[in-house]
Design a protein around this motif. Structure first.
Motif, short mmCIF file in Angstrom:
data_model
loop_
_atom_site.label_atom_id
_atom_site.label_comp_id
_atom_site.label_asym_id
_atom_site.label_seq_id
_atom_site.Cartn_x
_atom_site.Cartn_y
_atom_site.Cartn_z
N TYR A 6 0.84 -1.20 0.00
CA TYR A 6 0.00 0.00 0.00
C TYR A 6 0.87 1.24 0.00
CZ TYR A 6 -3.95 -3.03 0.96
OH TYR A 6 -4.92 -4.01 0.87
N THR A 7 0.34 2.31 -0.57
CA THR A 7 1.04 3.58 -0.66
C THR A 7 0.20 4.67 -0.01
OG1 THR A 7 0.08 4.35 -2.74
CG2 THR A 7 1.95 2.84 -2.90
N LEU A 8 0.86 5.75 0.34
CA LEU A 8 0.12 6.90 0.89
C LEU A 8 -0.55 7.71 -0.20
CD1 LEU A 8 2.54 8.27 3.65
CD2 LEU A 8 0.23 7.38 4.01
N TRP A 9 0.12 7.83 -1.35
CA TRP A 9 -0.36 8.72 -2.40
C TRP A 9 -0.32 8.02 -3.75
CZ3 TRP A 9 -2.38 12.43 0.30
CH2 TRP A 9 -1.77 12.86 1.46
N GLY A 10 -1.39 7.39 -4.14
CA GLY A 10 -1.51 6.85 -5.48
C GLY A 10 -0.32 6.05 -5.95
N ASP A 11 0.47 6.65 -6.85
CA ASP A 11 1.61 5.96 -7.43
C ASP A 11 2.90 6.16 -6.62
OD1 ASP A 11 0.16 4.93 -9.55
OD2 ASP A 11 0.46 6.74 -10.77
N GLY A 12 2.77 6.57 -5.37
CA GLY A 12 3.94 6.77 -4.53
C GLY A 12 4.59 5.45 -4.14
N PRO A 13 5.66 5.51 -3.37
CA PRO A 13 6.37 4.28 -3.00
C PRO A 13 5.55 3.43 -2.03
CG PRO A 13 7.24 6.16 -1.79
CD PRO A 13 6.29 6.72 -2.80
N TYR A 14 5.77 2.13 -2.10
CA TYR A 14 5.12 1.23 -1.14
C TYR A 14 5.65 1.55 0.26
CZ TYR A 14 3.68 -1.50 -5.20
OH TYR A 14 3.13 -1.89 -6.38
N GLU A 15 4.77 1.52 1.23
CA GLU A 15 5.14 1.83 2.61
C GLU A 15 4.95 0.59 3.47
OE1 GLU A 15 6.43 4.58 3.52
OE2 GLU A 15 5.83 6.11 2.07
N THR A 16 6.03 0.12 4.08
CA THR A 16 5.95 -1.08 4.91
C THR A 16 5.07 -0.85 6.13
OG1 THR A 16 8.17 -1.73 4.20
CG2 THR A 16 7.30 -2.79 6.17
N TRP A 17 5.28 0.28 6.81
CA TRP A 17 4.50 0.54 8.02
C TRP A 17 3.02 0.64 7.71
CZ3 TRP A 17 1.40 4.80 8.48
CH2 TRP A 17 1.63 5.85 7.59
N LEU A 18 2.68 1.30 6.59
CA LEU A 18 1.27 1.46 6.23
C LEU A 18 0.64 0.13 5.87
CD1 LEU A 18 -1.15 3.28 5.54
CD2 LEU A 18 -0.17 3.55 3.25
N THR A 19 1.36 -0.70 5.13
CA THR A 19 0.83 -2.01 4.74
C THR A 19 0.58 -2.88 5.95
OG1 THR A 19 2.01 -1.82 2.63
CG2 THR A 19 1.20 -4.00 3.23
N ALA A 20 1.46 -2.79 6.96
CA ALA A 20 1.24 -3.56 8.19
C ALA A 20 -0.03 -3.09 8.90
CB ALA A 20 2.45 -3.42 9.11
N TYR A 21 -0.27 -1.78 8.93
CA TYR A 21 -1.49 -1.27 9.55
C TYR A 21 -2.73 -1.73 8.79
CZ TYR A 21 0.42 1.80 13.15
OH TYR A 21 1.03 2.29 14.28
N VAL A 22 -2.69 -1.66 7.47
CA VAL A 22 -3.84 -2.07 6.66
C VAL A 22 -4.12 -3.56 6.87
CG1 VAL A 22 -4.72 -2.38 4.32
CG2 VAL A 22 -3.53 -0.27 4.94
N GLN A 23 -3.06 -4.38 6.84
CA GLN A 23 -3.25 -5.81 7.02
C GLN A 23 -3.80 -6.12 8.41
OE1 GLN A 23 -2.92 -7.72 4.45
NE2 GLN A 23 -3.22 -9.75 5.35
#
Length: 206
Positions: A6-23
């Protein structure tokens, strides 16, 4: 995104911390009976697992000069190195916890984080994440060591700095202590100092 991150902004870089929160959110939703698309869930798992397995390549050796001065402070370059190292450890410890909830966290990688780089944590929360992950995956001995470390680990890099210190994430001392207590309560993990976290939290409230 298509590969599970998952990314914070559309085509931005993948974010490890954000993906962990989403999962983690998807895990909680499933636990409460909500329908989560299986492909979405598995893709997130797979992406996080890939990040966790790269852990041994994510922690360069810190320079011997990275030591505090007489006032417990670091120069700007060393401070940045320590903060970056903490942030990587915190992200991967959170990933480890999320995957361990589904019994998908490799014990070898959890043990690497514990044995080799747990000193990089500059907050109790990543150590709580790691401790619970180890416990869920069956390594009670290391889980106890990580939890004891967490209960003694102060927040921040500059000792005695006072006020707000940014560790490169969206957290704070208040957030990290609150989440540490909530996680220990959620998983029914006992520790002689667990309830002291409540008093530590009260001290931080306005």
């Amino acid at each position: 995104r298509a590969n599970g991150g998952y990314t914070l902004w559309g085509d931005g870089p993948y974010e490890t911390w954000l993906t962990a929160y989403v999962q983690g959110f998807l895990q909680d939703a499933r636990a409460e009976g909500f329908e989560v698309p299986e492909s979405l869930y598995r893709d997130g798992q797979a992406w996080l697992l890939q990040q966790l397995q790269q852990a041994p390549n994510r922690f360069p050796t810190l320079p011997a000069s990275a030591k505090p001065d007489a006032q417990g402070r670091y120069n700007a370059r060393e401070y940045q190195l320590l903060r970056d190292s903490h942030q990587r450890f915190a992200e991967l410890a959170h990933v480890a916890y999320v995957l361990a909830r589904d019994q998908r966290a490799p014990l070898a990688t959890l043990r690497y984080l514990h044995d080799q780089v747990r000193d990089r944590a500059r907050s109790p929360l990543p150590l709580v994440h790691l401790s619970i992950a180890l416990r869920l995956m069956g390594d009670e001995a290391r889980a106890d060591v990580a939890l004891n470390d967490a209960m003694q680990r102060p927040y921040g890099i500059h000792s005695g700095a006072g006020g707000y210190e940014w560790l490169g994430d969206y957290g704070s001392e208040l957030r990290d202590l609150a989440m540490s207590y909530a996680l220990l309560a959620r998983h029914a993990v006992a520790h002689p100092r667990r309830e002291n976290l409540v008093f530590d939290l009260a001290r931080l409230l306005p």
